[in-house]
Design a protein around this motif. Structure first.
Motif, short mmCIF file in Angstrom:
data_model
loop_
_atom_site.label_atom_id
_atom_site.label_comp_id
_atom_site.label_asym_id
_atom_site.label_seq_id
_atom_site.Cartn_x
_atom_site.Cartn_y
_atom_site.Cartn_z
N VAL A 156 8.84 8.65 2.68
CA VAL A 156 8.39 7.31 3.09
C VAL A 156 9.43 6.73 4.03
N LEU A 157 8.97 6.19 5.15
CA LEU A 157 9.88 5.56 6.12
C LEU A 157 9.52 4.09 6.27
N ASP A 158 10.53 3.23 6.32
CA ASP A 158 10.26 1.81 6.54
C ASP A 158 11.41 1.22 7.36
N GLY A 159 11.05 0.29 8.22
CA GLY A 159 12.07 -0.39 9.03
C GLY A 159 12.87 -1.40 8.24
N GLU A 160 12.32 -1.86 7.12
CA GLU A 160 13.03 -2.85 6.30
C GLU A 160 14.08 -2.15 5.44
N ARG A 161 14.89 -2.99 4.74
CA ARG A 161 16.02 -2.41 4.01
C ARG A 161 15.72 -2.02 2.57
N VAL A 209 0.83 -1.21 0.00
CA VAL A 209 0.00 0.00 0.00
C VAL A 209 0.87 1.26 0.00
N GLY A 210 1.95 1.24 0.80
CA GLY A 210 2.76 2.45 0.95
C GLY A 210 3.45 2.88 -0.34
N CYS A 211 3.97 1.92 -1.10
CA CYS A 211 4.70 2.31 -2.34
C CYS A 211 3.76 2.97 -3.36
N PHE A 226 1.88 -20.92 -4.81
CA PHE A 226 0.67 -21.47 -4.18
C PHE A 226 0.60 -21.16 -2.70
N CYS A 227 -0.62 -21.17 -2.16
CA CYS A 227 -0.80 -21.10 -0.70
C CYS A 227 -2.20 -21.59 -0.32
N TYR A 228 -2.41 -21.80 0.99
CA TYR A 228 -3.75 -22.20 1.44
C TYR A 228 -4.17 -21.36 2.63
N GLY A 255 -6.08 -10.54 3.34
CA GLY A 255 -5.35 -11.36 2.36
C GLY A 255 -5.31 -10.77 0.97
N GLN A 256 -5.66 -9.46 0.85
CA GLN A 256 -5.76 -8.90 -0.50
C GLN A 256 -5.05 -7.57 -0.67
N GLY A 257 -4.07 -7.31 0.21
CA GLY A 257 -3.42 -6.01 0.17
C GLY A 257 -2.61 -5.74 -1.07
N PHE A 258 -2.08 -6.82 -1.66
CA PHE A 258 -1.29 -6.57 -2.87
C PHE A 258 -2.19 -6.11 -4.01
N MET A 259 -3.30 -6.83 -4.20
CA MET A 259 -4.19 -6.45 -5.30
C MET A 259 -4.89 -5.12 -5.04
N ALA A 292 1.01 -5.18 8.92
CA ALA A 292 0.78 -6.00 10.11
C ALA A 292 1.12 -5.26 11.41
N GLU A 293 1.86 -4.12 11.29
CA GLU A 293 2.21 -3.34 12.49
C GLU A 293 1.33 -2.09 12.63
N ALA A 294 0.23 -2.03 11.90
CA ALA A 294 -0.63 -0.83 11.92
C ALA A 294 -1.14 -0.50 13.32
N GLU A 323 14.71 2.46 8.89
CA GLU A 323 14.40 3.56 9.80
C GLU A 323 12.92 3.50 10.21
N PRO A 324 12.59 2.61 11.16
CA PRO A 324 11.19 2.52 11.58
C PRO A 324 10.73 3.76 12.33
N VAL A 325 9.47 4.08 12.19
CA VAL A 325 8.88 5.18 12.95
C VAL A 325 8.67 4.70 14.39
N VAL A 332 9.59 -22.39 0.34
CA VAL A 332 8.33 -22.06 1.02
C VAL A 332 8.61 -20.92 2.00
N TRP A 333 7.57 -20.23 2.42
CA TRP A 333 7.74 -19.11 3.35
C TRP A 333 6.44 -18.88 4.10
N ARG A 334 6.51 -18.00 5.09
CA ARG A 334 5.30 -17.64 5.82
C ARG A 334 5.23 -16.13 5.93
N HIS A 392 0.11 -16.98 7.16
CA HIS A 392 -0.24 -17.88 6.05
C HIS A 392 1.05 -18.26 5.35
N GLU A 393 1.07 -19.52 4.88
CA GLU A 393 2.28 -19.96 4.18
C GLU A 393 2.08 -19.97 2.67
N GLY A 394 3.20 -19.83 1.97
CA GLY A 394 3.17 -19.89 0.51
C GLY A 394 4.38 -20.67 0.04
#
Ligand SMILES: Cc1cc2nc3c(=O)[nH]c(=O)nc-3n(C[C@H](O)[C@H](O)[C@H](O)COP(=O)(O)OP(=O)(O)OC[C@H]3O[C@@H](n4cnc5c(N)ncnc54)[C@H](O)[C@@H]3O)c2cc1C
Length: 389
Positions: free
Chosen positions: A33-38, A16-18, A268-270, A342-346, A206-208, A173-175, A310-312, A226-228
């Motif tokens: 824009v600030l984000d804690g990730e790299r 959403v932020g980008c 894939f995911c379930y 489950g639909q934030g990307f779209m 997820a940190e909102a 640089e997380p807020v 696989v990832w989560r 959820h895993e994918g």
């Protein structure tokens, strides 16, 4: 630009932020824009499998995703960069009469919102999904205008175009705090300093909730995981994103969904029946055996598929499964684009466009009454009860 330094600060460079940063910059605002990730899209964005559909039952999701599809599908033409868009549609193959009744009942509503979706007979589903298990196949729905996009390519593309329009991004640089004075937002604080702006958009996924608590407000967003997984590339043999809405025979999974991406990889995911609440992102030993059985039962030829990884990740869930877009009444200038479930990307580009219009011009792009239906101050329990009817 405001006296404060920036016109708007976006917290989170994710799904959403980008796009929000890009559309705010396109409105002529000076954006930080600030984000804690790299890097961009490294939160839940990169966990998404990239499915993009407007075929929902909630009017706001439909309207926002129609905007998203318009933006994704014309992106390469407009900006030159490939984001992996494939207009393969979404297909829900159906094996149970109750599922056929439910999906057929939704069609008039979906069509009334201008969606291209119809019931397809079994032979059409078999053409769309070669090798699908024909036993008991009743047909299914197919919406040809939906598709898929690479979440990592999309986040990078929005980041690049936002920067080209003057937006600044600060990573790692997380807020850590929101600056408020007299019920008004003045900016944000990080470990490195303070940044000032009359507008702050909480797009922290997820940190909102944690970001909301910095302004003393309770945002009902709870991460559940959820895993994918993704296969090695193989020759393309199906185009649609496929959703099997039957519960799994193992008793632990609700629906599962998958597609073949622009590199030929099956992704894939379930959905677990019991939500796994929390932020643990380590993969489990249960996921692969369960989903492999489901995939092979539906498309037996996938039995030789080589799995790469696989990832989560987390769905930022709300109590009623509906997103939250609003202005915060208790802190003027603070906006929310959170609870994407489950639909934030779209939803991302449609949400970004609408938040930018709201912030810059006072009105969203979609019908105001539809936009209001996803407001922060709604009755979540009533909405949840309505959805369960
Ligand atoms: C397995 C799986 C498959 C999925 N498949 C799909 C799919 O096919 N289609 C779809 O639409 N969705 C899918 N999703 C859901 C999707 O990933 C999320 O809904 C979406 O990424 C949420 O977007 P967001 O922008 O709210 O959060 P994010 O993309 O996570 O962005 C939020 C950002 O905020 C940052 N942040 C948090 N706190 C702070 C802070 N204090 N300061 C600064 N930055 C902060 C984070 O680092 C993060 O980068 C899937 C999810 C999973 C787990």
């Amino acid at each position: 630009m405001s006296r404060a330094g920036y016109d708007a600060i976006v917290i989170g460079a994710g799904s959403v932020g980008c796009p929000s940063a890009y559309f705010l910059a396109r409105e002529g605002l000076k954006v930080l824009v600030l984000d804690g990730e790299r890097a961009p899209g490294q939160g839940q964005n990169k966990a998404a499998i990239g499915g993009v559909r407007a075929t929902h039952s909630d009017p706001a999701k439909i309207a926002l995703c129609l905007e998203s599809i318009r933006i994704f599908s014309t992106w390469q033409e407009e900006h030159g960069s490939d984001i992996g868009w494939i207009e393969g549609g979404y297909c829900f193959p159906i094996y149970r009469s109750e599922d056929e009744t439910a999906l057929r009942a939704l069609l008039p509503l979906q069509k009334s919102y201008g969606l291209e979706i119809d019931w397809a007979p079994p032979e059409e589903i078999r053409r769309l999904v070669p090798g699908i298990n024909p036993e008991g196949l009743r047909g299914g729905t197919f919406s040809p205008r939906d598709g898929q996009v690479s979440p990592l390519k999309a986040a990078a593309a929005f980041w690049k175009e936002a920067r080209a329009r003057g937006a600044e991004f600060r990573f790692s640089e997380p807020v850590t705090g929101l600056l408020l004075r007299g019920g008004r937002i003045e900016g944000v604080e990080t470990m490195r300093g303070r940044y000032y702006a009359p507008v702050v958009l909480n797009a922290a996924g997820a940190e909102a909730r944690e970001v909301g608590s910095m302004a003393g407000i309770e945002i009902p967003v709870t991460p559940d995981s959820h895993e994918g997984g993704i296969s090695a590339p193989m020759e393309r043999f199906f185009d649609p994103l496929i959703v099997d809405i039957r519960p799994g025979p193992e008793g632990r999974t609700a629906n599962f969904y998958f597609g073949q991406n622009d590199r030929g990889q099956v992704i894939f995911c379930y959905t677990p029946i019991e939500p796994i609440v929390g932020t643990n992102r380590s993969e489990t030993s249960e996921f692969m055996p369960v989903i492999a059985r489901r995939l092979i039962e539906l498309i037996p030829r996938l039995r030789n598929m080589l799995i790469r990884r696989v990832w989560r990740g987390c769905y930022p869930m709300t109590p009623d499964g509906i997103i939250i877009l609003d202005r915060v009444r208790e802190a003027e200038g603070l906006y929310l684009a959170v609870g994407m479930c489950g639909q934030g990307f779209m939803l991302g580009p449609g949400v970004g466009l609408n938040m930018a219009r709201l912030i810059a011009g006072g009105e969203p792009a979609i019908a105001p009454e539809v936009f209001e239906s996803v407001g922060f101050y709604r009755d979540y329990d009533a909405r949840r009860a309505e959805a369960l009817k």
